[in-house]
Design an enzyme around this catalytic site. Structure first.
Site, PDB file in Angstrom:
ATOM      1  N   LYS A   1      -4.511  -6.643   3.598  1.00 24.43           N
ATOM      2  CA  LYS A   1      -4.502  -5.518   2.640  1.00 24.43           C
ATOM      3  C   LYS A   1      -5.928  -5.187   2.196  1.00 24.43           C
ATOM      4  CE  LYS A   1      -3.320  -2.295  -0.168  1.00 24.43           C
ATOM      5  NZ  LYS A   1      -3.533  -2.426  -1.566  1.00 24.43           N
TER       6      LYS A   1
ATOM      7  N   HIS B   1      -7.521  -3.303   4.934  1.00 23.49           N
ATOM      8  CA  HIS B   1      -6.920  -1.962   4.890  1.00 23.49           C
ATOM      9  C   HIS B   1      -7.664  -1.101   3.858  1.00 23.49           C
ATOM     10  CE1 HIS B   1      -4.350   0.835   2.653  1.00 23.49           C
ATOM     11  NE2 HIS B   1      -3.687   1.071   3.768  1.00 23.49           N
ATOM     12  N   ASN B   2      -7.917  -1.658   2.707  1.00 22.49           N
ATOM     13  CA  ASN B   2      -8.608  -0.902   1.663  1.00 22.49           C
ATOM     14  C   ASN B   2     -10.048  -0.594   2.058  1.00 22.49           C
ATOM     15  OD1 ASN B   2      -6.214  -1.388   0.335  1.00 22.49           O
ATOM     16  ND2 ASN B   2      -7.168  -1.887  -1.618  1.00 22.49           N
TER      17      ASN B   2
ATOM     18  N   SER C   1       0.823  -1.214   0.000  1.00 22.38           N
ATOM     19  CA  SER C   1       0.000   0.000   0.000  1.00 22.38           C
ATOM     20  C   SER C   1       0.850   1.253   0.000  1.00 22.38           C
ATOM     21  CB  SER C   1      -0.927   0.033   1.208  1.00 22.38           C
ATOM     22  OG  SER C   1      -1.649   1.254   1.194  1.00 22.38           O
TER      23      SER C   1
ATOM     24  N   GLU D   1      -9.924   2.185   4.276  1.00 20.30           N
ATOM     25  CA  GLU D   1      -9.618   3.364   3.440  1.00 20.30           C
ATOM     26  C   GLU D   1     -10.912   3.918   2.802  1.00 20.30           C
ATOM     27  OE1 GLU D   1      -6.292   2.606   0.700  1.00 20.30           O
ATOM     28  OE2 GLU D   1      -7.527   3.497  -0.858  1.00 20.30           O
TER      29      GLU D   1
END
Ligand code: 2AM
Length: 489
Positions: free
Chosen positions: A188, A191-192, A134, A195
């Site tokens: 990940k 995480h997105n 990222s 986000e």
């Protein structure tokens, strides 16, 4: 002797992320070989390596030469489109690789594909990692946050490299071995999802300040700049400040006002929400941010709806530009609402990670994940240090909002949070993320919710039974009969 001429690592797939990550690795002093299916990108990368300081990077034009240019055991990072291209690239490269070599997929891959590939490559003795990367273009070049999961031995093979290449924060490089299987990709993905939530909440803060408070873009730039020096300090708040400052060079005015209000997406947010549903984890803020992307896509429908409803008599909200103390209060309230909403969103993401970790036996260390997100990645923020500490204090923390520190912060911000949501709703401005976070908080904090009534309904029409608060056991009631007899009596 031969090894002096061989590269320490290879990278295949030289689109934006691949090129930048390769240059970053070379710059950290690790000789690297690069390869791309379309060879012009190899030349492009060689050219950049030359221009950016004669970096130790060599270009190769076919999979065999590329693989044979690497020191053994070989490590190859692939950064191609997720899905079939990854399988094709693995097939092309692994033909020339041998037992003990490592493949690292750095794409946004669905975690189950990584788990399949771990098994497939293991048949040939090839070690495999699915590594979340990222930080976008700039992160890849200057220090990303890296989330490698899969073979631990594979991680050890590249640990020296990833520790130097990752973003560096005061408590270490933004990389850690995440866990087995597809855990790196899964982390990940979440995480997105987080986000998505952060971006939605920021856009709502903008919406309220602009359309309820009447703030101009230059005022917004100032406020976001100020926020970026406090508890909200983060990459996303920082870039938002910049966005408010950019003029439309060609046609005049300010560029942000000219951008079509339709959000694009590539799917990791959807996967996050799907996984939350699969695991029975409430993730309303992240789901709201996904829904808003879907609704944003219906631009023409929204325009038509506005007309229809106007025709039906819907009054347009006419805001009064706030001034003086009122304006100051709104700005301060929005800052607090944003922060409190964000905590709830992170709580959802973290609880999703924990549930998956439990299901898969990944043994994820939530505090460590918060730490590696402190730098390099898109959600990097000062407050991730507080999340790290919360999980260090109590690795079994049921929810971030009940960590003693965060609990205090939530209570302090509660009044401001409610005021913002009330004003927004009154004005017909949607704040779905803030509302979802507040509803999450309000539901979570209530010892008694109206689920008793839902249970009664389920038992009424489906004889699903219910439990009582006072006596153990499963109960069924003939609701209809009893109700009728009570009407008569
Ligand atoms: P290309 O430059 O040859 O298209 C992002 O699209 C990256 O993935 C590019 O480096 C692209 O290579 C690569 N890519 C996409 N599909 C691929 C495939 N089937 N095999 C190899 N590389 C592929």
């Amino acid at each position: 002797m031969e090894s002096a001429l061989l590269s320490r690592i290879g990278l295949a797939g030289l689109a934006v992320m691949g090129q930048n990550l390769a240059l970053n690795i070379a710059e950290k002093g690790f000789p690297i070989s690069v390869y791309n299916r379309t060879t012009s990108k190899v030349d492009e990368t060689l050219d950049r390596a030359h221009r950016e300081g004669n970096l130790p990077l060599t270009g190769h034009y076919n999979p065999r030469d590329f693989v044979l240019s690497l020191q053994r055991p070989r490590s190859v990072i692939i950064l191609v489109k997720a899905g079939a291209p990854v399988d094709q690239t693995i097939a092309a490269l692994s033909e020339h690789m041998e037992s003990g070599d490592t493949i690292i997929d750095g794409g946004n891959e669905w975690y189950e594909n990584t788990e399949r590939r771990i098994k497939e490559t293991a048949d040939r003795g090839i070690l495999y990692l699915g590594m979340g990367v990222s930080g976008g273009e700039d992160g890849a070049r200057n220090g990303p946050s890296l989330m490698p999961g899969g073979s631990y031995q594979a991680y050890l093979n590249i640990e020296d490299i990833v520790k130097k290449v990752a973003a560096q924060v005061e408590d270490g490089p933004c990389v850690t071995y995440i866990g087995e299987g597809g855990s790196g990709n899964f982390v990940k993905m979440v995480h997105n999802g987080i986000e998505y939530g952060d971006m939605q909440l920021i856009s709502e803060a903008y919406d309220v300040l602009k359309n309820v408070g009447g703030l101009t873009n230059s005022e917004l730039a100032e406020i976001f700049d100020e926020w970026n020096r406090g508890e909200l300090e983060s990459f996303l708040v920082e870039i938002t400040t910049d966005i408010f400052r950019v003029k439309d060079e060609q046609y005049g005015g300010e560029l942000v006002d000219k951008i079509l209000d339709k959000t694009g997406m590539k799917g990791t947010g959807k996967w996050t929400v799907q996984q939350a549903a699969e695991l029975s984890i409430a993730a309303p803020t992240i789901a709201a941010s996904l829904d808003c992307r879907y609704l944003s896509g219906l631009k023409e429908e929204r325009e038509a709806a506005a007309e229809v409803l106007k025709g039906a008599g819907l009054k347009e909200y006419v805001g009064v530009t706030k001034t003086g103390a009122e304006k100051k209060q709104l700005i301060d309230d929005v800052r607090q609402a944003l922060y409190a909403s964000k905590i709830c969103s992170y709580a959802q993401g973290m609880n999703l990670l924990r549930a998956k970790s439990f299901e898969k036996g990944w043994n994820l260390n939530l505090g460590e994940l918060a730490r590696i997100w402190k730098g390099g990645c898109i959600i990097r923020a000062v407050f991730l240090d507080r999340i790290k500490k919360a999980y260090q204090r109590n690795p079994n923390l049921a929810n971030l909002v009940v960590d003693p520190e965060f609990a205090k912060e939530m209570v302090q911000r509660e009044g401001a949070w409610r005021r913002v949501v009330k004003e927004a709703i009154g004005a017909g401005i949607t704040t779905p993320g803030m509302c979802a976070s507040l509803a999450y908080f309000d539901t979570y904090k209530r010892p008694r919710v109206p689920a008793n009534l839902v249970q009664a309904q389920r038992d009424y029409f489906g004889a699903h039974t219910y439990e009582r608060i006072d006596i153990p056991g499963a109960y069924h009631t003939e609701w209809s009969k009893l109700a009728k007899s009570n009407i008569k009596s």
